[in-house]
Structure formats: structure tokens, C-alpha cells
Design an enzyme around this catalytic site. Structure first.
Site, PDB file in Angstrom:
ATOM      1  CG  HIS A  64      -2.023   0.923   1.222  1.00  0.00           C
ATOM      2  ND1 HIS A  64      -3.251   0.623   1.743  1.00  0.00           N
ATOM      3  CD2 HIS A  64      -2.128   2.193   0.758  1.00  0.00           C
ATOM      4  CE1 HIS A  64      -4.073   1.658   1.597  1.00  0.00           C
ATOM      5  NE2 HIS A  64      -3.397   2.621   1.003  1.00  0.00           N
ATOM      6  CG  LEU A  67       4.888   4.893  -5.838  1.00  0.00           C
ATOM      7  CD1 LEU A  67       5.412   3.937  -6.913  1.00  0.00           C
ATOM      8  CD2 LEU A  67       6.010   5.296  -4.890  1.00  0.00           C
ATOM      9  CG  ASN A 284      -9.527   7.915   5.065  1.00  0.00           C
ATOM     10  OD1 ASN A 284      -9.815   6.860   5.617  1.00  0.00           O
ATOM     11  ND2 ASN A 284     -10.223   8.395   4.038  1.00  0.00           N
ATOM     12  CG  ASP A 311      -2.417   4.665   3.626  1.00  0.00           C
ATOM     13  OD1 ASP A 311      -2.311   5.000   2.432  1.00  0.00           O
ATOM     14  OD2 ASP A 311      -3.396   4.971   4.338  1.00  0.00           O
ATOM     15  CG  HIS A 315      -0.559  14.864   1.260  1.00  0.00           C
ATOM     16  ND1 HIS A 315      -1.414  14.804   0.176  1.00  0.00           N
ATOM     17  CD2 HIS A 315      -0.981  13.901   2.113  1.00  0.00           C
ATOM     18  CE1 HIS A 315      -2.309  13.849   0.376  1.00  0.00           C
ATOM     19  NE2 HIS A 315      -2.073  13.283   1.537  1.00  0.00           N
TER      20      HIS A 315
HETATM   21 ZN    ZN Z   1      -6.999   4.039   2.184  1.00  0.00          ZN
END
Ligand code: ZN
Length: 456
Positions: A64, A67, A284, A311, A315
Site C-alpha cells: 500500500h 507514488l 484516513n 499507506d 503531500h
Molecule cells: Zn486508504
């Protein structure tokens, strides 16, 4: 060619390991590596001294990763993200589909696959979108993506939930044809409208709209029943609540073909962090309570949760360094995942290094179907540390520690929730098919890599 002297495979007794021509050529007692090499013509051997301390693991595999390329190259590119992956000990990553354009056609997944091969830092396995444009209305061309050069086996609308039960059922039925898996981002959208953090004591006290645990649990419960009904394979992304663990445990006991992942941040942090209003902690699914953290640790230790997945969600600073409500969800994780697992699971006595290899390499490789040699795919990952196996391996110093500084990480974005934290475990070297992508803790540029290794 590399001679790794005095390293501890899976944290066990010290051994010598030789990497040659893309393979693990030898594993034997301390001192045996030099004798093994003396039997052949072996110019240009690079030695790494493990000092009977460094732990050798199969190269880590992330199920997860975001990229961001194509579309958000200001946050990350395939090149920078896989370079960060190598720095974190990964030799393969699954690249999530929420790019622009979406990874929902053979053309786009092949583009990402090619970019990964060109970058050369880690094998990139593109994840295909379940629905066109992540729109949740029409199934994407799952079969075309599976048959493409990218050989997609994991499908997900991650970031969004496939909340329509009819579409979810069809997707589960469809992927059976090519042994694929649907990786669900479990979030009932109607229960989380406007939600900004976990719903509970903290959200009530600080006045941020809450996100109930049941919004995740209801979808997981529905999906394990759907997977059982159609006899298909389901993967639960970033499970985060105690009852989610209970539901997966129940489903596995029934024989449902379900696997689950937890992120490093859900193993370590709670919603108490939201009191800072620092948007680095906005993610999230949201950070949950201490009871949830204990439950996901228990679930990981007892095998209910199969995988730790990062995950990794880079950003740019303008999307995170702003007020909580306006900030983007997500945090980086590739370069700190192994350290968080060591801190929360190994150093607390809950897991061995062999368990770490299972949750960060063997299981994710199996779920992504890159654990065995397959036509059109590079050598497999998540394999035993034995002679003849592909030399996709990672060397970590569990006795070393470092202070996390987002701005000093390899990823193109700095949004780590671990800023300023001291964490154990430093990746010393990562080898992809026998070539060092990281050596002495420093990324090795592709042009500096040779078949023999790099110049010391
Ligand atoms: Zn997710």
C-alpha cells in the site's frame, strides 16, 4: 558480488551470506563465506561486516504505497517514492491507483510499471482501480489490467470505498478469473460525511467532527460475507479498530479467504495527537484510541492481521501545513515502517524478526502474487533466505537509532507524524536482485551500481 559477514538471518545465529549474479549464492557458518569465494574466480567482492549484530531480512514488500505519479509529481514521483522505499528496506511496492489519470486502464498501469523499471530502486506493482476513475459506478477494465504487461493482481479504489454492494460483489467475482484480490478501503461514506478524526472522547472535547469506528467495521463485516458468498479473495486495507480485528478473526475462523493489513501509525499513535491540531496527524482512517492500538498489536502478533503496510501518502507542504479541516489526509511511512514495527512489536517482545519478515515481506508478497516465479514478472520477493533464492534482501541494524526529520527523508514530501521522535533500527543496506540500492545507509544511484557491487 557481496560477502555479508557475520549477519543474522531472520535475527538468528550469525552467518556468512554471499550474493552473486542476482542470487543468494551461499549461506553458512561464520568464516565460511571467504572459503566459498576462494573456490571460484571472484574479483571485486564487496564485504559488509555484520558484526554478529545486523539482521538480514527478505527485502520488504509494501502492499500500500501512494507514488502520486502520474498527476501529483509535486508530492512524489515513481523515482523519488521508490528511492524512499529502498531507503526503508523495501524491494517491491504496490502503487495505489488514485493517480491522475487513474490507474484504471492497461495503458496507465503499464506506464507506472515502466516508470518503476526505469527508476530501478524497487519493483513497482501497479494496483488497478476497481471502478472507472474511482467513481464507484462502473467496473474498470480489470481483465485488461490483469493481462497487461503490468500483470495487475491487486485492485483497489483506495482513498475511496467500493461502497455499492452490487459492484463489490461483481468485482470479487471478476478477479477470481486471474487469481486477483480486491483490496478494500473500508469506509461507509454516509457515516463519515464531513468527518475529520476518530469519533470519541477527544473529538467531543476538541470539537472536530468524528468518524465512528462502525463506519469501518460495517464495511468489513459486509465484505467478508460477500467474499464468502462468492468464494473470492478479499484484502482489508489499513484496518484500525478493535472490532475490525474481531470481525477478521471471526471470518478467518469460518474459512473466509480474507487478509488484512495495519499501518505503522495505527500501531503507534492515538487520537490524543489531534489535540495538537497539527495536521501531520490527520489521516484516513483516523488515528484511534489506545484500546484500538492494543487490539491491532494483538491482532498482528496472533496472525489475524497478516501484513504491515505503510499507506505512504506524501503531500506537499501547502496541503499539510494548514488548519486541520483544510489539510489533506495522509502521512509518509516508507522510511520509518520497519523502525515502528521494531519499536512496537519486536522491542516489546511481541514478535520475533522472523515474524517481522512474515508481516513485511512474505505475506504481502503472497497476497500480491509476487512470491513465486511467474511469466513476465521479475524474480519473486518474500522468499526464504537460502542459497539459490533471488538476492532481494535487506540488512538492518536493530541496535542503532535515529531521530526522524521529515525534511531529511528521501521521499519528496516531509509530512511524517514521527517528526522529532527517536526510533530504533536503521536500514544499512538493501539489495535488489543482488545489486545494492542502499549501502551503508545511503541510496546508491543506478549509474553507480554494477554487477560486482559498488566501489567501497
Ligand atoms: Zn486508504
Amino acid at each position: 558480488m557481496y560477502l555479508l559477514r557475520g549477519v543474522r538471518p531472520l535475527g538468528g545465529e550469525p552467518a556468512d551470506v554471499v550474493l552473486r549474479e542476482g542470487r543468494i549464492a551461499h549461506v553458512g557458518a561464520p568464516g565460511s563465506g571467504r572459503r566459498f569465494l576462494d573456490d571460484g574466480v571472484n574479483d571485486g567482492v564487496v564485504e559488509v561486516d555484520g558484526e554478529d549484530r545486523l539482521v538480514l531480512l527478505p527485502g520488504l514488500v509494501d502492499l500500500h504505497t501512494h507514488l502520486r505519479e502520474p498527476g501529483r509529481e509535486d508530492a512524489e514521483t515513481v523515482w523519488s517514492g521508490t528511492r524512499a522505499a529502498a531507503a526503508g528496506g523495501f524491494t517491491a511496492v504496490h502503487a495505489m491507483a488514485n493517480t491522475t489519470p487513474t490507474q484504471d486502464t492497461a495503458g496507465v498501469v503499464e506506464q507506472v510499471w515502466r516508470l518503476g523499471q526505469e527508476a530501478g530502486w524497487a519493483d513497482v506493482r501497479p494496483v488497478g482501480a476497481v471502478t472507472v476513475g474511482l467513481g464507484g459506478e462502473r467496473l474498470a477494465e480489470l481483465g485488461a489490467m490483469a493481462d497487461s504487461a503490468a500483470r495487475v493482481r491487486v485492485f483497489s479504489d483506495d482513498g475511496l470505498c467500493v461502497h455499492d454492494p452490487v459492484l463489490m460483489r461483481r468485482a470479487l467475482e471478476y478477479v477470481k478469473a486471474f487469481d486477483g484480490v480486491v483490496a478494500q478501503h473500508a469506509q461507509e461514506p454516509r457515516l463519515t460525511q464531513g468527518a475529520l478524526m476518530n469519533e470519541g472522547v477527544v473529538s467531543a472535547e476538541i470539537g472536530l467532527a468524528g468518524w465512528p469506528a462502525v463506519a469501518e467495521e460495517a464495511i468489513i463485516a459486509r465484505d467478508v460475507l460477500l467474499a464468502e458468498h462468492v468464494g473470492s479473495r478479499l484484502h482489508v486495507c489499513h484496518l484500525s479498530t478493535a472490532r475490525s480485528v474481531e470481525i477478521v478473526r471471526w471470518a478467518k475462523a469460518r474459512g473466509v479467504d480474507v487478509t488484512a493489513e495495519v499501518t505503522p501509525h495505527h500501531l503507534l499513535l492515538t487520537d490524543e495527537r489531534a489535540r495538537t491540531y497539527d495536521a501531520r496527524f490527520k489521516v484516513n482512517p483516523p488515528l484511534r484510541t489506545q484500546a484500538d492500538v492494543e487490539a491491532v498489536r494483538d491482532g498482528l502478533a496472533d496472525g489475524t492481521i497478516d501484513v504491515v503496510a505503510t499507506d505512504h501518502a506524501p503531500h506537499p507542504v501547502e496541503d499539510k501545513d494548514c488548519e486541520w479541516a483544510a489539510a489533506a489526509f495522509g502521512m509518509t511511512g516508507l522510511e520509518t515502517a520497519l523502525s515502528v514495527v521494531q519499536a512496537t512489536m519486536v522491542d516489546t517482545g511481541r514478535m520475533s524478526w522472523a515474524d517481522v519478515a512474515r508481516v513485511l515481506s512474505v505475506a504481502p508478497a503472497r497476497i500480491g502474487r509476487i512470491d513465486e516465479a511467474r511469466p513476465g514478472l521479475p524474480d519473486p520477493h518474500g522468499r526464504p533466505l537460502a542459497a539459490g533464492e533471488p538476492a532481494n534482501v535487506t540488512l538492518v541494524d536493530p541496535a542503532a537509532s535515529r531521530t526522524v526529520r521529515g525534511a531529511q527523508q528521501v521521499t519528496a514530501s516531509a509530512n511524517t507524524p514521527l517528526e522529532g521522535m527517536e526510533l530504533p533500527g536503521v536500514v544499512v543496506a538493501t539489495f535488489l536482485r543482488g545489486r545494492a540500492t542502499v549501502l551503508r545507509g545511503v541510496p546508491v544511484e543506478r549509474t553507480e551500481r554494477t554487477a560486482e557491487g559498488v566501489l567501497p
